[in-house]
Write a protein that holds these residues in place. Sequence first.
Motif, mmCIF file in Angstrom:
data_model
loop_
_atom_site.group_PDB
_atom_site.id
_atom_site.type_symbol
_atom_site.label_atom_id
_atom_site.label_comp_id
_atom_site.label_asym_id
_atom_site.label_seq_id
_atom_site.Cartn_x
_atom_site.Cartn_y
_atom_site.Cartn_z
ATOM 1 N N LEU A 44 -9.685 2.634 -3.529
ATOM 2 C CA LEU A 44 -8.754 1.582 -3.932
ATOM 3 C C LEU A 44 -9.555 0.500 -4.629
ATOM 4 C CD1 LEU A 44 -5.978 0.154 -3.895
ATOM 5 C CD2 LEU A 44 -6.640 -0.787 -1.659
ATOM 6 N N VAL A 86 0.841 -1.202 0.000
ATOM 7 C CA VAL A 86 0.000 0.000 0.000
ATOM 8 C C VAL A 86 0.874 1.248 0.000
ATOM 9 C CG1 VAL A 86 -1.694 1.334 1.314
ATOM 10 C CG2 VAL A 86 -1.976 -1.127 1.072
ATOM 11 N N SER A 133 -6.138 1.784 -9.156
ATOM 12 C CA SER A 133 -6.455 0.388 -9.472
ATOM 13 C C SER A 133 -5.180 -0.428 -9.423
ATOM 14 C CB SER A 133 -7.088 0.285 -10.859
ATOM 15 O OG SER A 133 -8.297 1.002 -10.899
ATOM 16 N N SER A 158 -9.380 7.508 -7.759
ATOM 17 C CA SER A 158 -9.167 6.099 -7.434
ATOM 18 C C SER A 158 -7.811 5.642 -7.940
ATOM 19 C CB SER A 158 -10.267 5.219 -8.052
ATOM 20 O OG SER A 158 -10.166 5.230 -9.455
ATOM 21 N N TYR A 202 -7.297 -3.031 1.576
ATOM 22 C CA TYR A 202 -8.416 -2.107 1.824
ATOM 23 C C TYR A 202 -8.343 -1.511 3.236
ATOM 24 C CZ TYR A 202 -10.727 -3.833 -2.414
ATOM 25 O OH TYR A 202 -11.038 -4.157 -3.713
ATOM 26 N N TYR A 212 -5.193 1.055 3.360
ATOM 27 C CA TYR A 212 -5.184 2.158 2.391
ATOM 28 C C TYR A 212 -5.580 3.505 3.004
ATOM 29 C CZ TYR A 212 -5.884 4.684 -1.984
ATOM 30 O OH TYR A 212 -5.820 5.612 -2.976
#
Length: 117
Positions: A62, A7, A30, A28, A45, A48
């Motif tokens: 994310l 991350v 990806s 965002s 997740y 992040y």
Amino acid sequence: MHEMSYVVRFAEKAIQAAEEKNASSVLSISVSVGEMTGVLPEYLYRYYPKVVGGTILEGSELKVTMIPVSTECGGCGKVYRPTRENRYLCPYCGDGIGRVVAGREVTLDSVEMEVAD
């Protein structure tokens, strides 16, 4: 917890991309994660928001895509997904020797951003 280091690397690269494009915000990022990496999306997740807080990425989404393992058969050259059901053998010719062609990657694929005019 190698997910945290991923991350951090994704965030650094995304921030650099946003700075290069003079972005006003990032919507965002990806990423792709191969099944063989052992990287768990739920931890990506979870970490992040903590990693991107206070940066141009704060509030961005994310998006994680899992990449299944694919193997190229050493016998017939066909690409297949090794599974327990096929005993990890080539379902086309039965050979047990192959080369992994997908499923080991962890990559930042894209950064969706708004660029100021």
